[in-house]
Design an enzyme around this catalytic site. Structure first.
Site, PDB file in Angstrom:
ATOM      1  CG  ASP A 124      -1.916  -1.171   1.156  1.00  0.00           C
ATOM      2  OD1 ASP A 124      -2.637  -1.274   0.151  1.00  0.00           O
ATOM      3  OD2 ASP A 124      -1.952  -1.972   2.102  1.00  0.00           O
ATOM      4  NE  ARG A 234       5.472  -6.049   8.012  1.00  0.00           N
ATOM      5  CZ  ARG A 234       5.355  -4.840   7.459  1.00  0.00           C
ATOM      6  NH1 ARG A 234       5.303  -4.706   6.149  1.00  0.00           N
ATOM      7  NH2 ARG A 234       5.300  -3.767   8.210  1.00  0.00           N
TER       8      ARG A 234
END
Length: 456
Positions: A124, A234
């Site tokens: 993003d 993550r």
């Protein structure tokens, strides 16, 4: 195009042999392929939320960040996207970004008359750069209407997951999400997308398409960067690490409710008060009622396409006047808030999250009711006092968008048009679309349907 729950690419070959001349057969086959593409687009054009269609043939700039996610964006392009775009008859130019803000600088100075769409293959963060580059142009009103596209190539991929969700398809991730978004991109249908303008204490105004976060969510987003090599996992690792040492932040939060959108329930018992002339400038304020562009390894799918700069486009430094729409709902950060704002009584928070899309990550359906252009900020905050186990249950429920049904007493959700946050804690992290920004007072206002997004 679909098999089971996930959209998959299926290739079928048809032979045209009606004529003896091979070239004539090829021309006939091309006519059939073109007719199929055009009819498919017409069948989908009446779908709710569709605003327009990209120009055909669509001249597309495809920006790829080779370092995003696991560093496999280029391989994903070569293995999936290049073939899909070529088969859909979409000429595109691949531009590989080389550094932070490369894309921002490029689109700020580019001759946009060359391009019918700007598509990002990354996380993003690259789209954040592109949107703010467009909004920094002197012709921002026209530039921000350039259709944008997103292909998941990072670790977060929240907007890509949101677009897939809006299409009504079953949840998918990883390469299945990429195939789905590639298919929707090839359809070429364009929808309006909300943007939020973000004001910071001493930094220029920013424009956001996804989220504004403070506290737990921002901490996890930034601190999990060290685990980037594991991809989307993550965030799971970062969440567990941060839960082990849960932090509480002090601050003042206020918002302007969306008309008819504020509601009470077991999961959103917001203890707040109307503030007739409240400034968030003091913790003790009372509440009366409670440059040069290098195109690294650029390749062209159509030799007639050439990248060039617009020589007469002013640079940001030459454009001193602020660009973008006025924020009519926001007073200056150092001024009191209007009387129709609500000030939250609590000052101890675990997190504050403002969302304008459905997904916070590929597997986090944070705002299930959000749409691309509803003109609403979905505001969430978690009050201090929540246990680690309860917070973990919230995020596990968020994977299916069920967190609002958990009746967690510490979770508050409301729909707003604007908000203001003043952190009191001397240290902390604030992120906009996952990017770290200046820590301190911040306020935001949504601008409905300001941008254009290819959603298929």
């Amino acid at each position: 195009m679909s098999s089971g729950d996930a959209r998959q690419r299926v290739e079928q070959c048809f032979r045209v042999a009606t004529l003896q001349d091979r070239r004539a057969n090829l021309e006939e086959a091309e006519k059939w392929a073109s007719a199929v593409r055009e009819r498919t687009a017409r069948q989908r054009h009446g779908r709710d939320g569709v605003f327009s269609e990209v120009r055909r043939p669509c001249r597309m700039m495809l920006l790829v960040n080779p370092q995003s996610g696991k560093g496999q964006a280029l391989a994903l392009y070569n293995n999936h996207i290049q073939r899909m775009l070529n088969e859909a008859g979409v000429p595109h130019t691949l531009v590989i970004t080389e550094r932070q803000n490369h894309a921002r600088e490029l689109v700020r100075e580019a001759d946009l008359s060359q391009w019918d769409a700007l598509v990002i293959m990354s996380g993003d963060g690259l789209l954040f750069e592109v949107i703010n580059g467009l909004m920094e142009r002197s012709d921002w009103e026209e530039a921000i209407h350039t259709p944008l596209g997103i292909l998941p190539g990072g670790s977060g991929n929240a907007l890509a997951a949101s677009i897939h969700h809006y299409s009504g398809a079953m949840p998918v991730s990883s390469e299945e999400l990429l195939v789905s978004c590639g298919f929707l991109l090839c359809k070429g249908l364009v929808s309006r997308m909300d943007l939020a303008s973000i004001h910071l204490a001493s930094s220029p105004r920013l424009f956001s398409f996804l989220s504004l976060a403070w506290g737990f969510v921002a901490d996890v987003d930034v601190e999990s960067e060290k685990y980037r090599h594991v991809g989307a996992a993550r965030f799971t690792v970062g969440t567990l690490v941060r839960l082990a040492s849960l932090r509480v932040y002090q601050g003042k939060l206020a918002y302007l409710p969306a008309a008819g959108k504020e509601y009470e329930g077991e999961h959103n018992l917001s203890l707040c008060c109307n503030n007739r002339s409240s400034s968030l400038g003091s913790r003790d304020s009372p509440c009366p009622n409670a440059a040069q562009h290098t195109f690294h390894n650029s390749c062209h799918s159509n030799n007639s396409l050439k990248l060039r700069r617009t020589e007469n486009t002013p640079s940001r430094s030459a454009t001193k006047a602020p660009t973008g729409p006025p924020d009519s709902l926001l007073p200056p950060l150092d001024q009191p808030l209007p009387s129709d704002w609500v000030v939250v009584q609590e000052e101890d928070f675990v997190l504050m999250l403002a969302m304008y899309q459905s997904h916070l990550a590929e597997d986090l359906l944070a705002a299930p009711d959000a749409t691309l252009d509803d003109g609403i900020i979905h505001l969430f905050y978690v009050r201090a006092g929540i246990s680690r186990a309860a917070l973990l249950r919230l995020f596990l429920a968020m994977e299916k968008g069920a967190h609002l049904a958990t009746n967690c007493q510490h979770l508050v959700h409301t729909q707003v048009r604007a908000l203001r946050l003043e952190p009191f804690s001397p240290k902390g992290i604030i992120t906009v679309d996952g990017e770290v920004v200046e820590y301190g007072p911040v306020q935001a206002q949504v601008h409905g349907g300001l941008a254009r997004l290819i959603t298929g």
